[in-house]
Motif scaffolding. Structure first.
Motif, PDB file in Angstrom:
ATOM      1  N   MET A   1       0.728  -0.918   0.141  1.00 61.00           N
ATOM      2  CA  MET A   1      -0.261   0.144  -0.121  1.00 61.00           C
ATOM      3  C   MET A   1       0.873   1.575   0.144  1.00 61.00           C
ATOM      4  SD  MET A   1      -3.144  -0.240   0.277  1.00 61.00           S
ATOM      5  CE  MET A   1      -4.501  -2.574  -0.193  1.00 61.00           C
ATOM      6  N   ASP A   2       0.093   1.810  -0.826  1.00 63.41           N
ATOM      7  CA  ASP A   2       1.471   3.505  -0.950  1.00 63.41           C
ATOM      8  C   ASP A   2       0.956   4.515   0.706  1.00 63.41           C
ATOM      9  OD1 ASP A   2       2.862   2.868  -3.432  1.00 63.41           O
ATOM     10  OD2 ASP A   2       0.415   3.812  -3.933  1.00 63.41           O
ATOM     11  N   PHE A   3      -0.507   4.470   0.933  1.00 61.83           N
ATOM     12  CA  PHE A   3      -0.841   5.027   2.476  1.00 61.83           C
ATOM     13  C   PHE A   3      -1.359   3.923   3.272  1.00 61.83           C
ATOM     14  CE2 PHE A   3      -4.122   6.816   4.381  1.00 61.83           C
ATOM     15  CZ  PHE A   3      -3.519   8.111   5.471  1.00 61.83           C
ATOM     16  N   SER A  22      -8.003   0.704  10.826  1.00 62.73           N
ATOM     17  CA  SER A  22      -6.634   0.487   9.685  1.00 62.73           C
ATOM     18  C   SER A  22      -7.221   0.384   8.531  1.00 62.73           C
ATOM     19  CB  SER A  22      -6.312  -0.696  10.301  1.00 62.73           C
ATOM     20  OG  SER A  22      -6.101  -1.205  11.595  1.00 62.73           O
ATOM     21  N   PHE A  23      -7.185   0.974   7.541  1.00 62.48           N
ATOM     22  CA  PHE A  23      -6.715   0.649   6.162  1.00 62.48           C
ATOM     23  C   PHE A  23      -5.912   1.565   4.701  1.00 62.48           C
ATOM     24  CE2 PHE A  23      -8.701   5.492   6.837  1.00 62.48           C
ATOM     25  CZ  PHE A  23      -7.728   5.741   5.673  1.00 62.48           C
ATOM     26  N   GLY A  24      -6.041   1.327   4.276  1.00 65.85           N
ATOM     27  CA  GLY A  24      -5.104   1.420   2.894  1.00 65.85           C
ATOM     28  C   GLY A  24      -5.382   1.818   1.702  1.00 65.85           C
ATOM     29  N   ALA A  25      -4.218   2.457   1.092  1.00 70.12           N
ATOM     30  CA  ALA A  25      -5.272   3.375  -0.455  1.00 70.12           C
ATOM     31  C   ALA A  25      -3.300   3.167  -0.742  1.00 70.12           C
ATOM     32  CB  ALA A  25      -5.677   4.317  -0.331  1.00 70.12           C
ATOM     33  N   MET A  26      -3.653   2.831  -2.624  1.00 70.12           N
ATOM     34  CA  MET A  26      -2.989   2.696  -3.659  1.00 70.12           C
ATOM     35  C   MET A  26      -2.620   4.280  -4.146  1.00 70.12           C
ATOM     36  SD  MET A  26      -1.294  -0.126  -3.546  1.00 70.12           S
ATOM     37  CE  MET A  26      -0.125  -0.432  -4.790  1.00 70.12           C
ATOM     38  N   ARG A  27      -1.711   5.236  -4.852  1.00 68.42           N
ATOM     39  CA  ARG A  27      -1.780   5.391  -5.940  1.00 68.42           C
ATOM     40  C   ARG A  27      -3.059   5.173  -7.169  1.00 68.42           C
ATOM     41  NH1 ARG A  27       1.981   9.469  -5.052  1.00 68.42           N
ATOM     42  NH2 ARG A  27       3.798   9.218  -3.735  1.00 68.42           N
ATOM     43  N   LEU A  60       0.850   5.431   7.644  1.00 72.42           N
ATOM     44  CA  LEU A  60       2.999   5.458   7.113  1.00 72.42           C
ATOM     45  C   LEU A  60       2.233   6.783   5.348  1.00 72.42           C
ATOM     46  CD1 LEU A  60       3.304   1.955   7.493  1.00 72.42           C
ATOM     47  CD2 LEU A  60       4.667   4.602   8.636  1.00 72.42           C
ATOM     48  N   LEU A  61       2.854   7.038   4.902  1.00 68.45           N
ATOM     49  CA  LEU A  61       3.026   7.684   3.619  1.00 68.45           C
ATOM     50  C   LEU A  61       4.310   7.276   2.951  1.00 68.45           C
ATOM     51  CD1 LEU A  61       0.766   9.286   1.403  1.00 68.45           C
ATOM     52  CD2 LEU A  61       2.479  11.058   2.293  1.00 68.45           C
ATOM     53  N   ASP A  62       4.232   5.569   1.661  1.00 69.90           N
ATOM     54  CA  ASP A  62       4.902   6.102   0.764  1.00 69.90           C
ATOM     55  C   ASP A  62       6.264   4.805   1.656  1.00 69.90           C
ATOM     56  OD1 ASP A  62       4.146   6.409  -2.141  1.00 69.90           O
ATOM     57  OD2 ASP A  62       5.068   8.337  -1.570  1.00 69.90           O
ATOM     58  N   GLY A  63       5.726   4.408   2.650  1.00 68.65           N
ATOM     59  CA  GLY A  63       6.074   4.062   3.827  1.00 68.65           C
ATOM     60  C   GLY A  63       6.677   4.639   5.014  1.00 68.65           C
ATOM     61  N   LYS A  64       6.308   5.547   4.951  1.00 67.73           N
ATOM     62  CA  LYS A  64       7.287   6.477   5.344  1.00 67.73           C
ATOM     63  C   LYS A  64       6.122   6.857   6.768  1.00 67.73           C
ATOM     64  CE  LYS A  64      10.436  10.672   5.486  1.00 67.73           C
ATOM     65  NZ  LYS A  64      10.726  11.396   4.773  1.00 67.73           N
ATOM     66  N   GLN A 178      -2.050   9.661 -10.690  1.00 65.53           N
ATOM     67  CA  GLN A 178      -1.528   9.020  -9.780  1.00 65.53           C
ATOM     68  C   GLN A 178      -1.621   9.921  -8.315  1.00 65.53           C
ATOM     69  OE1 GLN A 178      -1.138   5.333  -9.852  1.00 65.53           O
ATOM     70  NE2 GLN A 178      -2.546   6.406 -11.879  1.00 65.53           N
ATOM     71  N   LYS A 179      -2.532  10.356  -8.055  1.00 67.47           N
ATOM     72  CA  LYS A 179      -2.555  11.000  -6.303  1.00 67.47           C
ATOM     73  C   LYS A 179      -3.250   9.838  -5.887  1.00 67.47           C
ATOM     74  CE  LYS A 179      -0.102  14.808  -7.348  1.00 67.47           C
ATOM     75  NZ  LYS A 179       1.349  14.553  -7.919  1.00 67.47           N
ATOM     76  N   ILE A 180      -3.322  10.270  -4.066  1.00 64.89           N
ATOM     77  CA  ILE A 180      -4.093   9.457  -3.786  1.00 64.89           C
ATOM     78  C   ILE A 180      -5.331  10.662  -2.890  1.00 64.89           C
ATOM     79  CG2 ILE A 180      -5.023   8.300  -0.991  1.00 64.89           C
ATOM     80  CD1 ILE A 180      -1.342   7.648  -1.716  1.00 64.89           C
TER      81      ILE A 180
END
Length: 242
Positions: A1-3, A22-27, A60-64, A178-180
């Motif tokens: 996931m990117d976010f 908890s949840f996630g999103a891709m670009r 986390l955004l891009d793993g950071k 490719q923004k979230i």
């Protein structure tokens, strides 16, 4: 996931506002954040935008970790539900000031003025603008920033049907870039056709997250059901099990 939102908890004194969300999103995805007033949506948004700091968990955004970004490098833009302005600046000066801070964004001030039909309001200060026009200015300022993640908290409030259509098109353009996008809205009929996934929040907990089709399937509804059908079924099931 990117976010990623990982097990976020947040309390106001002894009131648990978020409980292991908890949840996630891709670009290139638009995520619909859905829930009643007081469900925890705004608290979650404030944690993502770093107005608040989680009691537990990570974002986390891009793993950071988002809190490892400096104030000036944090690649997140925010459309708040309540606009905030510099009262001494005109509408045009607000847009020009924002663009000067973020020159790399390829959206222009002229484009924002045209999209939101702001021509006749350019020289007015915020207190002289209607609620809807102030909302349009807030959206335009957010879109002029440099960002990888755009958070929109009830952005359609005060907009007429033409402006809602224009904003939906702009959000879809961000997806193509490719923004979230995280989109919080009570207007399920407005957002269900532009969101790739939905996060259903109730009483600070994530009841479910996924695409419209997966959520309809999870609650036993057919593919021609609506997000309103899925949301009401999920809330009813939670009330029954509580």
């Amino acid at each position: 996931m990117d976010f990623e939102v990982q097990n976020i908890k947040y309390s106001y004194a002894d009131v648990q506002a978020l409980d292991n969300v908890s949840f996630g999103a891709m670009r290139g995805e638009i995520i619909g954040l859905v829930g009643a007033n007081g469900a925890g949506k705004s608290t979650l948004i404030k944690n993502i935008y770093r107005f608040l700091t989680p009691d537990h968990g990570k974002i986390l955004l891009d793993g950071k970790d988002i809190f490892s970004f400096s104030q000036w490098d944090y690649p997140v833009s925010y459309i708040p539900d309540t606009p905030v302005f510099y009262e001494e600046l005109s509408l045009l000066e607000h847009l020009q000031f924002t663009k000067a801070l973020y020159p790399r964004n390829d959206i222009s001030v002229k484009e924002m003025i045209e999209v939101f039909d702001l021509h006749k309001h350019q020289n007015k200060i915020p207190s002289a603008l209607s609620k809807g026009t102030r909302q349009k200015l807030m959206i335009a300022m957010a879109l002029l920033r440099d960002y990888e993640l755009l958070i929109a908290d009830e952005p359609f409030s005060g907009l007429d049907p033409t402006q809602i259509a224009a904003l939906k098109s702009l959000l879809i353009e961000q997806k193509k870039k490719q923004k979230i996008v995280i989109l919080s809205s009570h207007l399920l009929d407005v957002v269900e056709n532009i969101c790739d996934k939905f996060v259903i929040i109730k009483s600070g907990k994530c009841l479910a997250h996924g695409s419209k089709q997966s959520l309809l399937k999870d609650v036993g509804l057919s593919d021609d059901g609506t997000m309103e059908d899925a949301y009401l079924r999920l809330v009813k099931q939670d009330d029954t099990s509580s």
